[in-house]
Design a protein around this motif. Sequence first.
Motif, PDB file in Angstrom:
ATOM      1  N   THR A 117     -10.392  12.741  -8.636  1.00  0.00           N
ATOM      2  CA  THR A 117      -9.279  11.877  -8.267  1.00  0.00           C
ATOM      3  C   THR A 117      -7.979  12.659  -8.133  1.00  0.00           C
ATOM      4  N   VAL A 172     -10.992   4.733   3.145  1.00  0.00           N
ATOM      5  CA  VAL A 172     -10.375   4.011   2.039  1.00  0.00           C
ATOM      6  C   VAL A 172      -8.932   3.730   2.416  1.00  0.00           C
ATOM      7  N   GLU A 173      -8.563   2.474   2.386  1.00  0.00           N
ATOM      8  CA  GLU A 173      -7.178   2.111   2.695  1.00  0.00           C
ATOM      9  C   GLU A 173      -6.263   2.605   1.576  1.00  0.00           C
ATOM     10  N   PRO A 174      -5.089   3.107   1.931  1.00  0.00           N
ATOM     11  CA  PRO A 174      -4.163   3.556   0.888  1.00  0.00           C
ATOM     12  C   PRO A 174      -3.688   2.388   0.035  1.00  0.00           C
ATOM     13  N   THR A 175      -3.418   2.687  -1.220  1.00  0.00           N
ATOM     14  CA  THR A 175      -2.917   1.697  -2.166  1.00  0.00           C
ATOM     15  C   THR A 175      -1.506   2.084  -2.581  1.00  0.00           C
ATOM     16  N   THR A 176      -0.585   1.161  -2.465  1.00  0.00           N
ATOM     17  CA  THR A 176       0.789   1.407  -2.903  1.00  0.00           C
ATOM     18  C   THR A 176       0.872   1.120  -4.402  1.00  0.00           C
ATOM     19  N   VAL A 177       1.444   2.082  -5.135  1.00  0.00           N
ATOM     20  CA  VAL A 177       1.576   1.926  -6.584  1.00  0.00           C
ATOM     21  C   VAL A 177       3.034   2.121  -6.983  1.00  0.00           C
ATOM     22  N   ASN A 178       3.392   1.565  -8.139  1.00  0.00           N
ATOM     23  CA  ASN A 178       4.758   1.708  -8.631  1.00  0.00           C
ATOM     24  C   ASN A 178       4.939   2.910  -9.540  1.00  0.00           C
TER      25      ASN A 178
END
Length: 190
Positions: A4, A102-108
Motif C-alpha cells: 500500500t 481502482v477509482e481514486p479515493t479522496t481522504v482528509n
Amino acid sequence: MSFTDLRQFIDFLEDEDRLEHVAEADWDLEIGGLTELMIRQDDPKALLFDDIPGHESGQRILTNTDITPLQWTAAMGFEPTDSKREAVIQLRDHSVSKEDMVEPTTVNDGPILENIHRDDEIDITQFPAPVWHEKDGGQYIGTADVVLTRDPNTGRVNAGTYRVKVHGPDALTVYISLGKDGKIIENKYI
C-alpha cells in the motif's frame, strides 16, 4: 503480493536481504556511480541512500528497486520469484482491464498529506536530486520515475518515464523525446 506504500516495499526488500543502506554519499556523481556499480554486481540489491550531504536526514533516495526478478515481480504486485522465466510468464499472463482499475479515493488525512508546502513554501531543492552521470546537464529529481500527462482533448492519461531536471526552488523541466505519447500531449498545450 501488493504494497500500500513505499515503506512496505522497503520493508519487503529488507526482509528478503535485497537492500543495502548507504550513508553520506554525495548527490554529485557518488549516488549515480554507486547505483551503476551495484547494477554490475552478480547479486545486485536496491540501495537506500540517507544522510546525503546538504540535506536533512530522512531525505532519502531509493535506487535499483527492480533489477532482479524478485524485486521486479514484488514491485509489480505479482507473486515474488527469483526466476526470470516465471517473471516473464507472470507479465505475459497479466492483463489490465477497465474493471481492474481502482477509482481514486479522496481522504482528509493520511501519510500522503504529512508534508504540504504551497506558494512561497515550495522548494524543490530541499530534496536530494543527483547528478547521475558525468555528462548530465545538472541535477535530476526524476529519472526512473512516472510522469502523468492528460490529453486536453480526450482526457486520456498517459504514464511515461521522462527525465525531470531541477532548475531552482520552484522550477523543473521535463525532457520527453519526440514521438512519445507525453510529447504528443505536451504539444497539444502549446
